[in-house]
Motif scaffolding. Structure first.
Motif, mmCIF file in Angstrom:
data_model
loop_
_atom_site.group_PDB
_atom_site.id
_atom_site.type_symbol
_atom_site.label_atom_id
_atom_site.label_comp_id
_atom_site.label_asym_id
_atom_site.label_seq_id
_atom_site.Cartn_x
_atom_site.Cartn_y
_atom_site.Cartn_z
ATOM 1 N N ASP A 1 0.784 -1.173 0.079
ATOM 2 C CA ASP A 1 -0.018 0.103 0.126
ATOM 3 C C ASP A 1 0.986 1.250 -0.030
ATOM 4 O OD1 ASP A 1 -2.532 -1.441 -0.094
ATOM 5 O OD2 ASP A 1 -2.509 -1.396 2.146
ATOM 6 N N GLU B 1 0.826 5.530 0.254
ATOM 7 C CA GLU B 1 0.279 6.718 0.574
ATOM 8 C C GLU B 1 1.055 7.970 0.713
ATOM 9 O OE1 GLU B 1 -2.966 8.230 3.971
ATOM 10 O OE2 GLU B 1 -1.983 5.941 4.035
ATOM 11 N N ASP C 1 -6.270 18.834 -2.669
ATOM 12 C CA ASP C 1 -7.066 17.803 -3.194
ATOM 13 C C ASP C 1 -7.244 18.057 -4.802
ATOM 14 O OD1 ASP C 1 -7.534 17.089 -0.759
ATOM 15 O OD2 ASP C 1 -9.648 17.932 -0.552
ATOM 16 N N PRO D 1 -1.353 6.520 -7.289
ATOM 17 C CA PRO D 1 -2.218 7.051 -6.128
ATOM 18 C C PRO D 1 -3.367 8.016 -6.405
ATOM 19 C CG PRO D 1 0.075 8.230 -6.114
ATOM 20 C CD PRO D 1 0.037 7.063 -7.078
ATOM 21 N N THR D 2 -4.243 7.937 -5.956
ATOM 22 C CA THR D 2 -5.665 8.765 -6.056
ATOM 23 C C THR D 2 -6.041 9.276 -4.824
ATOM 24 O OG1 THR D 2 -7.103 6.924 -6.146
ATOM 25 C CG2 THR D 2 -6.351 7.719 -8.308
ATOM 26 N N LEU D 3 -6.929 10.338 -5.013
ATOM 27 C CA LEU D 3 -7.375 11.195 -3.690
ATOM 28 C C LEU D 3 -8.194 10.238 -2.814
ATOM 29 C CD1 LEU D 3 -7.541 13.832 -2.179
ATOM 30 C CD2 LEU D 3 -9.402 14.403 -3.570
ATOM 31 N N THR D 4 -7.989 10.313 -1.608
ATOM 32 C CA THR D 4 -8.947 9.495 -1.001
ATOM 33 C C THR D 4 -9.853 10.755 0.018
ATOM 34 O OG1 THR D 4 -7.426 9.181 0.887
ATOM 35 C CG2 THR D 4 -8.019 7.381 -0.678
ATOM 36 N N LYS D 5 -9.098 11.600 0.677
ATOM 37 C CA LYS D 5 -9.746 12.775 1.326
ATOM 38 C C LYS D 5 -8.638 13.542 2.117
ATOM 39 C CE LYS D 5 -11.008 10.760 5.869
ATOM 40 N NZ LYS D 5 -12.077 10.742 6.896
ATOM 41 N N ASN D 6 -8.843 14.653 2.358
ATOM 42 C CA ASN D 6 -8.173 15.630 3.090
ATOM 43 C C ASN D 6 -6.540 15.490 2.602
ATOM 44 O OD1 ASN D 6 -10.279 16.080 4.740
ATOM 45 N ND2 ASN D 6 -9.739 14.709 5.977
ATOM 46 N N HIS E 1 -4.627 13.386 1.086
ATOM 47 C CA HIS E 1 -4.299 12.008 0.995
ATOM 48 C C HIS E 1 -4.511 11.197 -0.276
ATOM 49 C CE1 HIS E 1 -3.244 11.472 5.617
ATOM 50 N NE2 HIS E 1 -3.728 12.496 5.519
ATOM 51 N N TYR E 2 -3.442 10.754 -0.862
ATOM 52 C CA TYR E 2 -3.644 10.105 -2.153
ATOM 53 C C TYR E 2 -3.013 8.632 -1.716
ATOM 54 C CZ TYR E 2 -4.214 14.554 -4.314
ATOM 55 O OH TYR E 2 -4.735 15.991 -4.462
ATOM 56 N N LYS E 3 -3.650 7.674 -2.190
ATOM 57 C CA LYS E 3 -3.537 6.222 -1.901
ATOM 58 C C LYS E 3 -3.326 5.418 -3.241
ATOM 59 C CE LYS E 3 -5.297 5.874 2.574
ATOM 60 N NZ LYS E 3 -6.121 5.074 3.495
#
Length: 273
Positions: free
Chosen positions: A191, A193, A209, A232-237, A239-241
């Motif tokens: 994973d 991030e 974002d 990695p793509t945006l999750t929230k706030n 954060h990109y995973k």
């Protein structure tokens, strides 16, 4: 009569067994695997504030935990509004200045197992008299109308390898990019991030974002990359995973291209495992 006596003894045994089981219940301390960083009293809210972390403080993204207790009774406070503000005070040849860093405040007024989770991205290490970090914690207990303020000195070490980058984006904005995962890389798919923040002023670093990110791992010493990576793509706030694949142990460089409005900004993080 014997039947009544038997039932009475059975009932007493059940009660005794129940009491014994209750006494055997062990409530694990939520701070058991954490390190206490510092503590102080929040003046104005009658609360004691303790700052905890899973590790010593290092530059980069640092998960933090706040524990609150009533300053008079010592009873845990599990419902309060909590806000943090890390401050670096610098003295550069007599010129004094201060700045903050990207942060994430607790998302709820309710503690999770007596702890309020938050985070800070320390952009530089403590450096003796010329650069000192302190943590401000604002606390407003349930029913209070004003915040109390706790302030504590903290020490931040340099992460090895580097886990935070401050760069100038293609549009001229200042970005702080924090590496988060994998914290313990392994051969295979991990994973991945990062978190991205934009400098608004010396004290404000909102989450960013609006980027699409391309990730390319490479092994400089061997001259090859790896397959099966997921950008990695945006999750929230901010954060990109995604997913990063390491085909062997050794030195790896994770190259990142941040794209926004047709403009690209590059950076990288090095790993060795």
């Amino acid at each position: 009569m014997k039947k009544i006596l038997f039932l009475a003894l059975a009932l007493a045994g059940t009660i005794l067994s129940s009491c014994q089981k209750d006494s055997d219940i062990i409530i694990e301390d939520p701070k058991k695997n954490l390190i206490k960083i510092a503590d102080a009293f929040a003046i104005g809210s009658a609360a004691k504030v303790e700052l905890w972390s899973g590790t010593e403080l290092n530059t980069g993204y640092q998960k933090l935990y706040i524990s609150l207790s009533d300053s008079a009774s010592g009873k845990a406070l599990n419902r309060s509004s909590v806000q943090i503000l890390p401050i670096m005070d610098m003295d550069l040849n007599g010129a004094k200045m201060s700045h903050s860093a990207p942060l994430e405040n607790p998302e709820s007024m309710d503690a999770d197992n007596s702890l309020f989770s938050c985070a800070a991205v320390f952009t530089m290490p403590s450096s003796g008299e010329s650069g000192k970090w302190r943590m401000i914690v604002m606390v407003k207990k349930e029913g209070q109308t004003k915040y109390g303020k706790a302030e504590m000195a903290i020490q931040v070490k340099q992460s090895q390898p580097e886990r935070v980058k401050t760069i100038t984006a293609a549009d001229g904005s200042k970005l702080t990019i924090a590496y988060i995962n994998p914290a313990s890389p392994k051969v295979g798919v991990n994973d991945f991030e990062i978190a991205v923040f934009k400098k608004q002023d010396m004290m404000t670093f909102p989450a960013e974002d609006n980027y699409s990110i391309t990730m390319t791992p490479e092994m400089p010493s061997m001259g090859h990359g790896s397959p099966n990576n997921v950008n990695p793509t945006l999750t929230k706030n901010g954060h990109y995973k995604g997913k990063v694949n390491f085909t062997m142990t050794g030195d790896w460089r994770i190259n990142l291209v941040l794209n926004k409005d047709g403009k690209s900004t590059t950076t990288f993080f090095d790993l060795l495992f």
